[in-house]
Design a protein around this motif. Structure first.
Motif, PDB file in Angstrom:
ATOM      1  N   VAL A  43       1.799   1.192   5.381  1.00 45.21           N
ATOM      2  CA  VAL A  43       1.549   1.808   4.474  1.00 45.21           C
ATOM      3  C   VAL A  43       2.568   2.831   4.311  1.00 45.21           C
ATOM      4  O   VAL A  43       3.075   3.648   4.961  1.00 45.21           O
ATOM      5  CB  VAL A  43       0.459   3.017   4.528  1.00 45.21           C
ATOM      6  CG1 VAL A  43       0.133   3.650   3.512  1.00 45.21           C
ATOM      7  CG2 VAL A  43      -0.891   2.048   5.071  1.00 45.21           C
ATOM      8  N   ALA A  44       3.399   2.818   2.925  1.00 45.49           N
ATOM      9  CA  ALA A  44       4.565   3.728   2.673  1.00 45.49           C
ATOM     10  C   ALA A  44       3.983   4.798   2.406  1.00 45.49           C
ATOM     11  O   ALA A  44       3.052   5.186   1.419  1.00 45.49           O
ATOM     12  CB  ALA A  44       5.338   3.035   1.605  1.00 45.49           C
ATOM     13  N   SER A  45       4.669   6.004   2.656  1.00 44.55           N
ATOM     14  CA  SER A  45       4.280   7.421   2.262  1.00 44.55           C
ATOM     15  C   SER A  45       5.029   8.195   1.365  1.00 44.55           C
ATOM     16  O   SER A  45       5.979   8.666   1.640  1.00 44.55           O
ATOM     17  CB  SER A  45       4.016   8.401   3.539  1.00 44.55           C
ATOM     18  OG  SER A  45       3.185   7.809   4.175  1.00 44.55           O
TER      19      SER A  45
ATOM     20  N   LEU B 244       0.902  -1.074  -0.069  1.00 43.35           N
ATOM     21  CA  LEU B 244       0.013  -0.030   0.083  1.00 43.35           C
ATOM     22  C   LEU B 244       0.700   1.098  -0.170  1.00 43.35           C
ATOM     23  O   LEU B 244       1.614   1.311   0.935  1.00 43.35           O
ATOM     24  CB  LEU B 244      -0.950   0.054   1.310  1.00 43.35           C
ATOM     25  CG  LEU B 244      -2.015  -1.377   1.428  1.00 43.35           C
ATOM     26  CD1 LEU B 244      -2.606  -0.882   2.502  1.00 43.35           C
ATOM     27  CD2 LEU B 244      -2.938  -1.258   0.203  1.00 43.35           C
ATOM     28  N   TYR B 245       0.645   2.240  -0.884  1.00 47.43           N
ATOM     29  CA  TYR B 245       0.999   3.529  -0.803  1.00 47.43           C
ATOM     30  C   TYR B 245       0.072   4.512  -0.720  1.00 47.43           C
ATOM     31  O   TYR B 245      -0.887   4.473  -1.220  1.00 47.43           O
ATOM     32  CB  TYR B 245       1.897   3.756  -2.002  1.00 47.43           C
ATOM     33  CG  TYR B 245       3.124   2.956  -2.265  1.00 47.43           C
ATOM     34  CD1 TYR B 245       4.317   3.281  -1.895  1.00 47.43           C
ATOM     35  CD2 TYR B 245       2.931   1.613  -2.876  1.00 47.43           C
ATOM     36  CE1 TYR B 245       5.527   2.635  -2.215  1.00 47.43           C
ATOM     37  CE2 TYR B 245       4.057   0.823  -3.088  1.00 47.43           C
ATOM     38  CZ  TYR B 245       5.454   1.395  -2.727  1.00 47.43           C
ATOM     39  OH  TYR B 245       6.362   0.404  -3.017  1.00 47.43           O
TER      40      TYR B 245
END
Lengths: 340, 348
Positions: free
Chosen positions: B96-98, B62-63
């Protein structure tokens, strides 16, 4: 008559010198005051701004919303509704720095040993310059390097191991970048420490029949320990405060604390402060100052602990010794009581 | 001699590093099975270990942009997962990567075969490493956004400074130029510029730049006027196209407009509180103005929408599993309920 006149001019000259001296002293003092006050002002500013989220009301429509102090220090999920905690960033900051030390400490000590004692003259200068240049590279460049080289590298390692990564954006990449960045600081200080080792110690060791390798490992590194440790402390300081490069490679996730998977994305305190600050407003903006306080506290406490460890052997009645003795005594007492 | 040897050793290690990083996950269109069907001899649904094929047993990565981003707010409000629209309220354990900007989002999803993210429609043109997903069966194009059938869309809004209640040097002229500039967005020339920069215009044009020059005499005078804009970075492309055309085609060459865009959050603070006391003239938001911000505005702070932009769910170009997605599925994905791509395919 002439003599008196001469004496008077001499006196006035002296007076002038004294006045000039005083002016220069004042000027220098003024500059020092500016330098010192920048630290004080910025710390006070961050403290005031950082305490705001805990006190002020950020709620709309009459609701009272502020950051809860207890969840800030216990919760490991980062949210902007006042109940988030910074422990995720706190643990990951320490974890990433610890991982990086595993790589950077041996590398820099042995590099320093090689440069100072083993390498031939010509090569020594080249490597020395290379390391000094490494220290001068800005962190954004390291960030780009990390994005372009380290992330794909970590991605490939993970794919061979069969672990899924976020295209290499991971704690491991962050640790690698930090290691590369702190190596020059550690190496430079280690070199000076190793160069400062008394030649008679080395000669003595060699005269007793120890090989060069034995002397290097057992005499030189051991005697240079305190200087090397000072380098490590400075390196850790740089590593903890690093934001730009880390932010570009670590993935900036703020959820799902785990320590077993170094291929999962994370976030350090400094990178959390930086990432998304341009989009932030209101509470989200102010809470970054609270993270700033936490970061300063972490750096100060780490430095205190490391300095205490560094001085552990030197002063026999130091505070750490006392604490350890006390704990040891308590354990002994407990055991005796149990036996009785 | 030794120096030469050392240089050779350095070169060798560099080339070693370079080769080890050569097989990067970025997608080469020639290797991509979805682009070149002749090379595609393995079934994408299979669980085979070939690195080129898409392995649906892998997890979904997820991004998401960070809280405060206009793109993020539009996306999550649109798919019906309002909990995370403004705050970072992810479900427990969801990683989640941001990415920090639209471009960063595209490059990260573009280099992660199993990633999913979202970005602004005008940015994705020509990017071969990512694939835009249809939403609820509707392909994101300019036409579907204008007729309203593509649901994930947002307004680019602007808000101008209150010139009457703030102290400002040369206020009358600045106010006139600011008003002329925002009216320019709705002229025929303005709308052409917006459209050419990727913005989507939904309302009919009113008036021309000629009429504006007549209406505001400062545009044809010799007065020196400097305006500053602030706010969203998403509007940057559209805004700079408008500024270039506007300042280039009015008789007064002493008018300059400089844009310093940082993020939607800075729009209202920029025109009301300013940056260390200097107030900006026009602020831009890539989302609706929220209640907290509306409370800071007066009647003189004219605010309205400039154009429309669409937010698109994107996956890596290697991803052959999905090409169409629904809001419900996206919500489940971002809630962490659908863990692998096989789950996603089954849910569709």
């Amino acid at each position: 008559m002439e003599n008196i006149v001469k004496v008077e001019t001499k006196n006035s000259r002296n007076k002038r010198k004294i006045i000039v001296d005083k002016i220069i002293h004042l000027l220098l003092f003024f500059l020092v005051a500016i330098c010192a006050s920048i630290i004080i002002v910025s710390v006070i500013f961050i403290l005031i701004k950082g305490i705001q989220p805990f006190v002020d009301n950020y709620g709309a429509d009459g609701e009272f919303v502020n950051q809860s102090l207890s969840s800030f220090f216990t919760n490991s999920t980062w949210t902007y509704d006042g109940n988030g905690g910074a422990m995720f960033f706190f643990f990951f900051s320490i974890y990433v720095v610890a991982l990086s030390l595993i790589i950077s400490v041996p590398t820099s000590i042995f590099t320093a040993l090689f440069i100072a004692k083993i390498s031939p003259r010509g090569i020594k200068d080249v490597i020395r310059t290379a390391i000094d240049l490494l220290a001068a590279i800005p962190s954004v460049i390291f960030g780009l390097f990390g994005k372009g080289i380290i992330n794909p590298f970590v991605y490939n390692i993970a794919e061979t191991l069969g672990i899924q990564t976020f295209a290499g954006s991971s704690i491991l990449s962050g640790a690698l970048i930090i290691a590369v960045m702190s190596i020059p600081t550690m190496t430079t200080l280690s070199i000076s420490a190793i160069n400062a080792v008394d030649q008679s110690l080395i000669n003595g060791s060699l005269a007793l029949g120890a090989s060069t390798a034995q002397t290097n490992m057992k005499i030189i590194i051991r005697s240079a320990k305190s200087g090397i440790f000072a380098g490590i402390i400075l390196g850790i300081g740089r590593a903890l405060g690093e934001a730009t490069a880390i932010q570009m490679v670590i993935g900036n996730s703020a959820n799902g604390l785990n320590f077993y998977n170094i291929f999962s994305p994370g976030s350090t305190i400094a990178s959390a402060m930086l990432s998304g600050i341009n989009e932030a407003s209101g509470f989200g903006y102010d809470i970054r100052f609270s993270l700033g306080i936490l970061l300063m506290a972490v750096i100060v406490v780490t430095n205190l602990i490391l300095n205490a460890i560094k001085n552990y052997n030197r002063d026999k009645d130091g505070p750490v010794r006392k604490i350890i003795k006390k704990i040891g005594g308590l354990i002994k007492n407990g055991k005796e009581k149990q036996e009785n | 001699m030794k120096k030469i040897l050392l240089a050779c050793a350095l070169l060798a290690s560099c080339s070693l590093l370079a080769t080890s990083c050569n097989n990067t996950p970025t997608v080469n269109p020639d290797d991509d099975p979805s682009v070149n069907p002749d090379d595609d001899d393995n079934n994408p649904g299979d669980d085979d270990e070939e690195p080129e094929s898409f392995d649906t047993s892998r997890n979904v990565n997820l991004y998401s942009r960070e809280a405060g981003s206009g793109t993020r707010e539009c996306f999550f409000e649109g798919i019906g997962y309002g909990d995370v629209a403004k705050e970072d309220k992810w479900e427990d354990g969801v990683v989640v990567a941001s990415p920090t900007s639209n471009g960063d989002m595209m490059s990260q999803v573009g280099s992660d075969p199993y990633g999913i993210g979202y970005c602004s429609l005008d940015g994705i043109g020509g990017n071969t490493s990512i694939k835009a997903l249809s939403y609820e069966g509707v392909t994101p194009t300019e036409d579907t956004v204008i007729d309203g059938s593509y649901a994930l869309q947002r307004n680019f809004n602007y808000v101008i400074r209150d010139y009457e209640n703030t102290t400002v040097e040369n206020g009358e002229n600045r106010s006139a130029v600011a008003h002329a500039f925002i009216e320019f967005f709705n002229t025929i020339e303005g709308q052409t510029q917006i459209a050419s920069a990727g913005g989507i215009v939904t309302t009919a044009a009113t008036g021309t730049l000629e009429e504006l020059i007549e209406k505001y005499p400062v545009l044809s005078s010799n007065e020196t006027v400097q305006l500053y804009t602030c706010g969203s970075t998403s509007v940057e492309k559209v805004l700079s196209a408008c500024i270039n055309y506007f300042t280039g085609n009015i008789p007064n060459k002493n008018i300059t407009i400089s844009a310093s865009q940082t993020g939607s959050g800075a729009a209202v603070t920029g025109i009301t509180e300013g940056n260390s006391g200097t107030l900006a003239d026009i602020g831009f938001l890539s989302r609706e103005i929220n209640d907290e911000e509306l409370a800071k505005l007066t009647d003189n702070n004219i605010h309205s929408s400039m154009c429309v932009d669409a937010v698109v769910a994107i996956v890596n170009a290697e991803n052959t599993a999905v090409s169409d997605i629904t809001g419900e599925t996206l919500t489940s994905i971002y809630k962490g309920e659908l863990k692998t791509w096989a789950d996603v395919v089954n849910a569709l």
